[in-house]
Structures are given as structure tokens and as C-alpha cells.
Design an enzyme around this catalytic site. Structure first.
Site, PDB file in Angstrom:
ATOM      1  N   ASP A   1      38.359  34.288  34.987  1.00 49.07           N
ATOM      2  CA  ASP A   1      38.403  35.501  35.782  1.00 49.07           C
ATOM      3  C   ASP A   1      37.072  35.632  36.369  1.00 49.07           C
ATOM      4  O   ASP A   1      36.091  34.906  35.768  1.00 49.07           O
ATOM      5  CB  ASP A   1      38.583  36.451  34.855  1.00 49.07           C
ATOM      6  CG  ASP A   1      38.634  37.983  35.760  1.00 49.07           C
ATOM      7  OD1 ASP A   1      39.141  37.975  36.820  1.00 49.07           O
ATOM      8  OD2 ASP A   1      37.861  38.795  35.312  1.00 49.07           O
TER       9      ASP A   1
ATOM     10  N   ASP B   1      35.085  38.884  38.218  1.00 50.48           N
ATOM     11  CA  ASP B   1      34.385  40.068  38.079  1.00 50.48           C
ATOM     12  C   ASP B   1      34.375  40.441  36.581  1.00 50.48           C
ATOM     13  O   ASP B   1      35.445  40.502  35.743  1.00 50.48           O
ATOM     14  CB  ASP B   1      35.140  41.117  38.745  1.00 50.48           C
ATOM     15  CG  ASP B   1      35.169  40.845  40.377  1.00 50.48           C
ATOM     16  OD1 ASP B   1      34.184  40.720  40.981  1.00 50.48           O
ATOM     17  OD2 ASP B   1      36.410  40.544  40.922  1.00 50.48           O
TER      18      ASP B   1
ATOM     19  N   GLU C   1      31.247  44.674  38.563  1.00 48.45           N
ATOM     20  CA  GLU C   1      32.150  45.677  38.727  1.00 48.45           C
ATOM     21  C   GLU C   1      31.436  47.017  39.353  1.00 48.45           C
ATOM     22  O   GLU C   1      31.692  47.835  40.195  1.00 48.45           O
ATOM     23  CB  GLU C   1      32.774  45.940  37.482  1.00 48.45           C
ATOM     24  CG  GLU C   1      33.957  44.928  37.486  1.00 48.45           C
ATOM     25  CD  GLU C   1      34.907  44.864  36.097  1.00 48.45           C
ATOM     26  OE1 GLU C   1      34.191  45.663  35.098  1.00 48.45           O
ATOM     27  OE2 GLU C   1      35.544  44.100  35.781  1.00 48.45           O
TER      28      GLU C   1
ATOM     29  N   SER D   1      41.030  35.013  39.926  1.00 49.17           N
ATOM     30  CA  SER D   1      40.446  36.346  40.125  1.00 49.17           C
ATOM     31  C   SER D   1      41.468  37.100  41.178  1.00 49.17           C
ATOM     32  O   SER D   1      41.952  36.472  42.173  1.00 49.17           O
ATOM     33  CB  SER D   1      39.286  36.101  40.932  1.00 49.17           C
ATOM     34  OG  SER D   1      38.617  37.442  41.290  1.00 49.17           O
TER      35      SER D   1
ATOM     36  N   ILE E   1      37.026  36.173  49.942  1.00 50.75           N
ATOM     37  CA  ILE E   1      35.531  36.490  50.507  1.00 50.75           C
ATOM     38  C   ILE E   1      34.696  37.182  49.769  1.00 50.75           C
ATOM     39  O   ILE E   1      33.542  36.643  49.437  1.00 50.75           O
ATOM     40  CB  ILE E   1      35.766  37.427  51.756  1.00 50.75           C
ATOM     41  CG1 ILE E   1      34.527  37.658  52.432  1.00 50.75           C
ATOM     42  CG2 ILE E   1      36.439  38.885  51.247  1.00 50.75           C
ATOM     43  CD1 ILE E   1      34.339  38.506  53.741  1.00 50.75           C
ATOM     44  N   LYS E   2      35.328  37.938  48.704  1.00 43.28           N
ATOM     45  CA  LYS E   2      34.453  38.502  47.456  1.00 43.28           C
ATOM     46  C   LYS E   2      34.102  37.636  46.469  1.00 43.28           C
ATOM     47  O   LYS E   2      33.026  37.450  46.027  1.00 43.28           O
ATOM     48  CB  LYS E   2      35.269  39.788  47.005  1.00 43.28           C
ATOM     49  CG  LYS E   2      34.500  40.444  45.800  1.00 43.28           C
ATOM     50  CD  LYS E   2      35.528  41.475  45.267  1.00 43.28           C
ATOM     51  CE  LYS E   2      34.890  42.278  44.042  1.00 43.28           C
ATOM     52  NZ  LYS E   2      35.818  43.051  43.248  1.00 43.28           N
TER      53      LYS E   2
END
Length: 211
Positions: free
Chosen positions: A7, A9, A16, A106, A111-112
Site C-alpha cells: 500500500d 499512504d 495522510e 494504492s 498522480i498522487k
């Protein structure tokens, strides 16, 4: 085990608090004064629900443009607000040296994820596949994203280890038929055990003990 699926974040980077800050600013623009704790129950479920779930708590109908606006803020403040977890890059290097195939699954948008990989000090080339929330309809706790990641790297789910920080993600990994190692960056160890984690650690590099 042949593969490790991360994962993003709360696992590879402490992002976060950054997306919460971005979401708070966007919701404020729409007249909602939310609290950081409002986001907890939506952690790991994708940013549409992360932002939209809080918006609806305050009676505001969610519009996808809210996420787009939050991402704009996120990308603008990530360099000054992001906090890295010690041991991420050494762990990635160790796993590669031992021959594991690495992937990212994720619930966030690409983009993140790309911005987070860079912020973590890693490279996209470290991962054989990057699967994001845009690639699946059903988000965690459904197993879809982890099954898609396993298919992308052509490795049986039973030969994959998932690294998670969220209850929803832990349940998703278990439902996919994978072993899950959880880190306590977002939830208490007891909650992660109850969600089905096979191992729970306080820091990311401890994953190396498994391999």
C-alpha cells in the site's frame, strides 16, 4: 513467497496528514469546517470516499472536483509537509536483492502515487506494477486491487505478501488470499490483528524480519 505488494499512504510515506490538510482546505472552501479525526474511518478506502465521506457527514454532497482541487493543493504542499518513514528505501533495496517482485496497490489516484513514490526517495522502476484506485471499481476492503496487482506481476496471490497500515487494506489483502503484514502508523496493533494481519510491526523496516 515471491512478491511484496505495498500500500502507499501510511506505508511507504507518511502522506495522510498532507491529504488531510489538503482536504480540510477544500472542504472549508465549500463551507465545511471539518476536523482531522473525521477522516479516520475512511482511511485506506480511496480519496473519493476519504473526502466525500467527510463532506457527507456535514451534509455536503460530494463532487469529484473536490478531489481534483485537493490534489492540486496536495502537490503544492507535499515537499514541505511530507514526512518519510525511516527504513523504506533500505527495505525496498533489501527485497530487490533477495529477488522479490515488488508492486504498489494504492487506493489513491496515479498522480498522487507518483508524487509519493518520489517523496519516499524511491523510484517507479523499483516496482514491477503500480495499481491505483482508478484501476478498480470496488475499493478496499474488497480484494480487487490486490488481485489485480498479483495478476499484473503474474504471481499467484498465495505467493504474495501485502504491507498495509489500514484496517480496510488489511481486510482486502486477506480477502485476496494473501498474507498481510501491517504497520501501526495509522491504527493500533489490536485493530490490525483483528482485521486479519499475520504480522504487525511498529516500523516499516521490521518487514525485513519476515524475509
Amino acid at each position: 513467497m515471491k512478491a511484496v505488494i505495498f500500500d502507499m499512504d501510511g506505508v511507504l510515506v507518511n502522506s495522510e496528514p498532507v491529504i488531510i490538510e489538503a482536504a480540510l482546505r477544500v472542504l472549508e472552501k465549500y463551507g465545511v469546517t471539518a476536523k482531522e479525526t473525521d477522516f479516520k474511518e475512511f482511511t485506506g478506502m480511496g480519496d473519493d470516499l476519504f473526502i466525500g465521506g467527510v463532506a457527507r457527514k456535514y451534509g455536503l454532497e460530494y463532487d469529484p472536483k473536490m478531489k481534483a482541487e485537493a490534489y492540486e493543493i496536495y502537490l503544492d504542499i507535499i515537499d514541505t509537509h511530507i514526512q518519510n518513514f525511516p527504513g523504506v528505501v533500505p527495505l525496498i533495496n533489501l527485497l530487490k536483492e533477495k529477488g522479490y517482485t515488488l508492486a504498489i496497490a494504492s487506493a489513491s489516484d496515479l498522480i498522487k502515487v507518483k508524487a509519493n513514490v518520489k517523496a519516499a526517495g524511491a523510484s517507479e522502476d523499483d516496482f514491477a506494477a503500480i495499481i491505483t484506485g482508478s484501476d478498480v471499481e470496488r475499493k478496499k476492503p474488497f480484494p480487487d486491487i490486490y488481485l489485480k496487482a498479483a495478476a499484473a506481476i503474474n504471481i499467484d496471490p498465495s505467493d504474495c505478501i501485502v504491507v498495509e497500515d489500514a484496517i480496510s487494506g488489511t481486510k482486502a489483502g486477506v480477502a485476496a488470499g494473501m498474507k498481510v503484514v501491517a504497520v501501526t502508523t495509522s491504527f493500533p496493533a489490536e485493530d490490525l490483528w483483528q482485521a486479519g494481519a499475520s504480522w504487525v510491526y511498529d516500523d516499516i523496516y521490521s518487514v525485513s524480519e519476515i524475509v
